[in-house]
Scaffold this motif. Structure first.
Motif, mmCIF file in Angstrom:
data_model
loop_
_atom_site.group_PDB
_atom_site.id
_atom_site.type_symbol
_atom_site.label_atom_id
_atom_site.label_comp_id
_atom_site.label_asym_id
_atom_site.label_seq_id
_atom_site.Cartn_x
_atom_site.Cartn_y
_atom_site.Cartn_z
ATOM 1 N N SER A 1 8.147 8.887 -11.408
ATOM 2 C CA SER A 1 8.183 8.025 -12.580
ATOM 3 C C SER A 1 8.923 8.683 -13.731
ATOM 4 N N LEU A 2 9.524 7.857 -14.588
ATOM 5 C CA LEU A 2 10.223 8.360 -15.770
ATOM 6 C C LEU A 2 9.364 8.268 -17.015
ATOM 7 N N GLN A 3 8.135 7.806 -16.866
ATOM 8 C CA GLN A 3 7.281 7.642 -18.037
ATOM 9 C C GLN A 3 7.055 8.992 -18.720
ATOM 10 N N GLY A 4 7.275 9.010 -20.017
ATOM 11 C CA GLY A 4 7.154 10.231 -20.783
ATOM 12 C C GLY A 4 8.459 10.990 -20.918
ATOM 13 N N LEU A 5 9.471 10.593 -20.124
ATOM 14 C CA LEU A 5 10.764 11.270 -20.186
ATOM 15 C C LEU A 5 11.791 10.489 -20.999
ATOM 16 N N VAL A 6 11.716 9.146 -20.929
ATOM 17 C CA VAL A 6 12.760 8.346 -21.577
ATOM 18 C C VAL A 6 12.227 7.411 -22.645
ATOM 19 N N GLN A 7 10.891 7.272 -22.760
ATOM 20 C CA GLN A 7 10.355 6.320 -23.713
ATOM 21 C C GLN A 7 9.491 7.002 -24.751
ATOM 22 N N GLU A 8 9.650 6.574 -25.978
ATOM 23 C CA GLU A 8 8.740 7.006 -27.023
ATOM 24 C C GLU A 8 7.492 6.138 -26.947
ATOM 25 N N ASP A 9 6.490 6.469 -27.747
ATOM 26 C CA ASP A 9 5.223 5.758 -27.668
ATOM 27 C C ASP A 9 5.388 4.260 -27.877
ATOM 28 N N THR A 10 6.205 3.877 -28.865
ATOM 29 C CA THR A 10 6.368 2.447 -29.151
ATOM 30 C C THR A 10 7.018 1.736 -27.979
ATOM 31 N N THR A 11 7.989 2.402 -27.337
ATOM 32 C CA THR A 11 8.645 1.793 -26.194
ATOM 33 C C THR A 11 7.688 1.661 -25.028
ATOM 34 N N THR A 12 6.877 2.678 -24.813
ATOM 35 C CA THR A 12 5.898 2.621 -23.730
ATOM 36 C C THR A 12 4.935 1.466 -23.943
ATOM 37 N N ALA A 13 4.497 1.273 -25.190
ATOM 38 C CA ALA A 13 3.587 0.168 -25.489
ATOM 39 C C ALA A 13 4.265 -1.171 -25.222
ATOM 40 N N SER A 14 5.543 -1.293 -25.622
ATOM 41 C CA SER A 14 6.277 -2.536 -25.392
ATOM 42 C C SER A 14 6.450 -2.800 -23.905
ATOM 43 N N LEU A 15 6.745 -1.719 -23.142
ATOM 44 C CA LEU A 15 6.918 -1.873 -21.711
ATOM 45 C C LEU A 15 5.618 -2.302 -21.042
ATOM 46 N N CYS A 16 4.514 -1.681 -21.440
ATOM 47 C CA CYS A 16 3.211 -2.061 -20.878
ATOM 48 C C CYS A 16 2.884 -3.522 -21.202
ATOM 49 N N LYS A 17 3.215 -3.948 -22.418
ATOM 50 C CA LYS A 17 2.960 -5.326 -22.835
ATOM 51 C C LYS A 17 3.800 -6.296 -22.000
ATOM 52 N N ALA A 18 5.082 -5.930 -21.805
ATOM 53 C CA ALA A 18 5.956 -6.789 -21.024
ATOM 54 C C ALA A 18 5.478 -6.888 -19.582
ATOM 55 N N ILE A 19 5.034 -5.762 -19.025
ATOM 56 C CA ILE A 19 4.567 -5.759 -17.642
ATOM 57 C C ILE A 19 3.276 -6.556 -17.512
ATOM 58 N N SER A 20 2.383 -6.482 -18.522
ATOM 59 C CA SER A 20 1.119 -7.222 -18.458
ATOM 60 C C SER A 20 1.355 -8.720 -18.557
ATOM 61 N N GLU A 21 2.420 -9.119 -19.270
ATOM 62 C CA GLU A 21 2.720 -10.537 -19.391
ATOM 63 C C GLU A 21 3.374 -11.089 -18.125
ATOM 64 N N ASP A 22 4.139 -10.259 -17.447
ATOM 65 C CA ASP A 22 4.798 -10.671 -16.211
ATOM 66 C C ASP A 22 4.616 -9.563 -15.178
ATOM 67 N N PRO A 23 3.367 -9.399 -14.703
ATOM 68 C CA PRO A 23 3.074 -8.238 -13.855
ATOM 69 C C PRO A 23 3.804 -8.308 -12.512
ATOM 70 N N PRO A 24 4.384 -7.182 -12.068
ATOM 71 C CA PRO A 24 5.006 -7.172 -10.744
ATOM 72 C C PRO A 24 3.941 -7.171 -9.661
ATOM 73 N N SER A 25 4.297 -7.694 -8.494
ATOM 74 C CA SER A 25 3.361 -7.676 -7.374
ATOM 75 C C SER A 25 3.178 -6.247 -6.892
ATOM 76 N N ASP A 26 1.939 -5.883 -6.592
ATOM 77 C CA ASP A 26 1.677 -4.531 -6.108
ATOM 78 C C ASP A 26 2.412 -4.290 -4.790
ATOM 79 N N LEU A 27 3.026 -3.119 -4.685
ATOM 80 C CA LEU A 27 3.555 -2.680 -3.401
ATOM 81 C C LEU A 27 2.365 -2.226 -2.562
ATOM 82 N N THR A 28 2.222 -2.769 -1.369
ATOM 83 C CA THR A 28 1.086 -2.442 -0.513
ATOM 84 C C THR A 28 1.543 -1.632 0.692
ATOM 85 N N ILE A 29 0.870 -0.514 0.927
ATOM 86 C CA ILE A 29 1.147 0.329 2.092
ATOM 87 C C ILE A 29 -0.089 0.298 2.982
ATOM 88 N N ASP A 30 0.021 -0.370 4.125
ATOM 89 C CA ASP A 30 -1.092 -0.513 5.055
ATOM 90 C C ASP A 30 -0.954 0.532 6.151
#
Length: 369
Positions: free
Chosen positions: A220-249
Motif C-alpha cells: 500500500s502507498l498509504q502514508g507515503l503519498v497522502q497527507e492527512d486531509t487527502t487520506t480523509a478525503s480518500l476514505c470518504k470517497a471509498i465509503s461513498e462508493d466502496p469497492p467490492s472486496d477481493l476474495t481469496i478462497d
C-alpha cells in the motif's frame, strides 16, 4: 515521451538484473541454506548478561563485544531497531544484524531502572536485505516485550525461545509465501493494495490471513503519498462508493480469487514477482515491491503536475490523456487524484474530463478480471 516512460518502467522492473542482491543473496541462494540466528541479553547498567542464543559458542562473545560498544556510544535507543553488518565466527563471516533495546517498564520498586532491559539481536542475510524489512522486524521484536516481564524469564523455553527462533519465517518469509500462494494472480493483490480495496481471505488458517494482510500493507502507498486531509478525503470517497472486496478462497489449490480487478500496470509486474519467488529470495521480492511502489508514486506525481498545467493549457490536458493511456494505471491514479483535489473545483473538472476519456478508451463491456 512514451519511449522514456517505458525505459523508466523497464529499469524499475529489471531490479534482479542489476541490483547487488544478485551478489549478496541470490547466488546459490536457497531458503534452507540461509542460516538465521538470534541472541537476547539482559542489560543492567553497563553490563550485558547472556540469556539465550542460537549462535555458535565462539561467535556469541564477538557479538557481545559489538553490542557493548554500541551501547557505550549511545547508539541503541529504547524501542528503536538498529541494523548493521557484523563480522562473526559463523559460516557467512559477515551477516546483517538487527538489534533493539527493549527497556523494562518502570515500577515503584525500581524507579531508577532507566536504560535497563533486554537487547534482542536477529541475524541473517545482509544488512541491505534486513533494512527492507525494518518495519516488520520492529513490530516482531515489540511483540515479545510482554513475555520479558516474567521474573527470571521462567517462560524462556516455552515462549521466548520459540518466538525468537521463528523471526525469519514470521518477519521475512511471509512475502514469499503469499506470492507462492496466489502465483500469477499477484497482480490482483497489487491492484487491491494501490486502490485501497479490502481483501478477504477465507477457508484458511490465521497464519495465512496474517501473511496476506502484511503483504497488502507493505504494497500500500498509504502514508507515503497522502497527507492527512487527502487520506480523509480518500476514505470518504471509498465509503461513498466502496469497492467490492477481493476474495481469496483457500479451500481449493491453487486458491480461487473472485471479484478480481487489475490493470496493465499491475499485470506487467507479475513475471518479476514470479521469477523472484522461484529463486526463493524474499529480499529480492521486497526490493521488487518497493520498486513497484516507487514507480506508482512517480506516476502519481507526474499526473499531479499535468493536472496543474492543464488548468491553464488545453495542450497539457491532452498530455494528461496521453499519459493516462500510456501508464496503464489510470484508474488508480485518478482515484487518488480525485481525493487529493476534492476541494479544488478547476482540478475536479479536469479530472472529470480525464475520467470520461479513460471510459471511452476502455474496451466496451470489458469485465473485471
Amino acid at each position: 515521451m512514451f519511449t522514456s516512460q517505458t525505459s523508466s518502467f523497464q529499469d524499475s522492473i529489471d531490479v534482479d538484473e542489476k541490483d547487488d542482491f544478485d551478489n549478496e543473496e541470490i547466488t546459490g541462494y536457497n531458503q534452507k541454506q540461509l542460516n538465521c540466528y538470534y541472541t537476547i541479553y539482559l542489560y543492567q547498567g553497563t553490563s550485558l548478561t547472556l540469556v539465550d542464543s542460537s549462535l555458535p559458542s565462539e561467535a556469541e562473545p564477538e557479538l557481545r563485544c559489538y553490542i557493548s560498544r554500541r551501547l557505550s556510544k549511545g547508539a541503541l535507543l529504547g524501542g528503536m531497531g538498529n541494523i548493521a553488518t557484523v563480522e562473526l565466527s559463523v559460516p557467512e563471516q559477515a551477516v546483517g544484524c538487527y538489534c533493539c533495546l527493549l527497556e523494562q517498564e518502570k515500577s515503584p520498586e525500581q524507579p531508577d531502572a532507566d536504560g535497563n532491559g533486554y537487547v534482542v539481536c536477529l541475524m541473517g542475510g545482509s544488512e541491505k536485505g534486513l533494512n527492507l524489512f525494518r518495519l516488520e522486524l520492529d513490530k516482531y521484536v515489540q511483540g515479545i516485550q510482554s513475555s520479558l516481564q516474567t521474573p527470571e524469564l521462567q517462560n524462556l523455553e516455552t515462549e521466548v525461545r520459540p518466538y525468537l527462533s521463528r523471526w525469519y519465517e514470521e518477519s521475512v518469509m511471509h512475502m514469499h509465501r503469499v506470492v507462492q500462494l496466489v502465483q500469477g494472480s499477484i497482480s490482483f493483490l497489487l491492484h487491491a493494495a494501490l486502490s485501497h480495496t479490502p481483501v478477504d481471505v477465507i477457508n484458511t488458517d490465521d497464519s495465512t490471513k496474517a501473511d496476506v494482510a502484511r503483504f497488502i500493507k507493505a504494497a500500500s502507498l498509504q502514508g507515503l503519498v497522502q497527507e492527512d486531509t487527502t487520506t480523509a478525503s480518500l476514505c470518504k470517497a471509498i465509503s461513498e462508493d466502496p469497492p467490492s472486496d477481493l476474495t481469496i478462497d483457500c479451500s481449493t489449490s491453487p486458491p480461487t480469487l473472485s471479484k478480481t480487478v487489475s490493470n496493465r500496470f499491475c499485470d506487467e509486474w507479475i513475471q518479476a514477482f514470479l521469477n523472484a519467488a522461484e529463486r526463493c529470495n524474499p529480499f529480492l521480492l521486497r526490493q521488487i515491491l518497493e520498486n513497484f511502489k516507487l514507480k506508482a508514486i512517480q506516476d502519481m506525481n507526474s499526473l499531479k503536475r499535468f493536472i496543474r498545467q492543464a488548468e491553464m493549457s488545453h495542450y497539457a490536458l491532452f498530455r494528461c490523456c496521453l499519459f493516462l493511456q500510456g501508464c496503464g494505471n489510470g484508474d488508480v491514479l485518478l482515484q487518488n487524484a480525485r481525493a487529493e483535489h476534492a476541494g479544488f473545483p478547476e482540478a475536479c473538472s479536469i479530472i472529470r474530463v480525464l475520467d470520461e476519456f479513460l471510459a471511452e478508451q476502455a474496451p466496451q463491456g470489458a469485465p473485471a478480471r
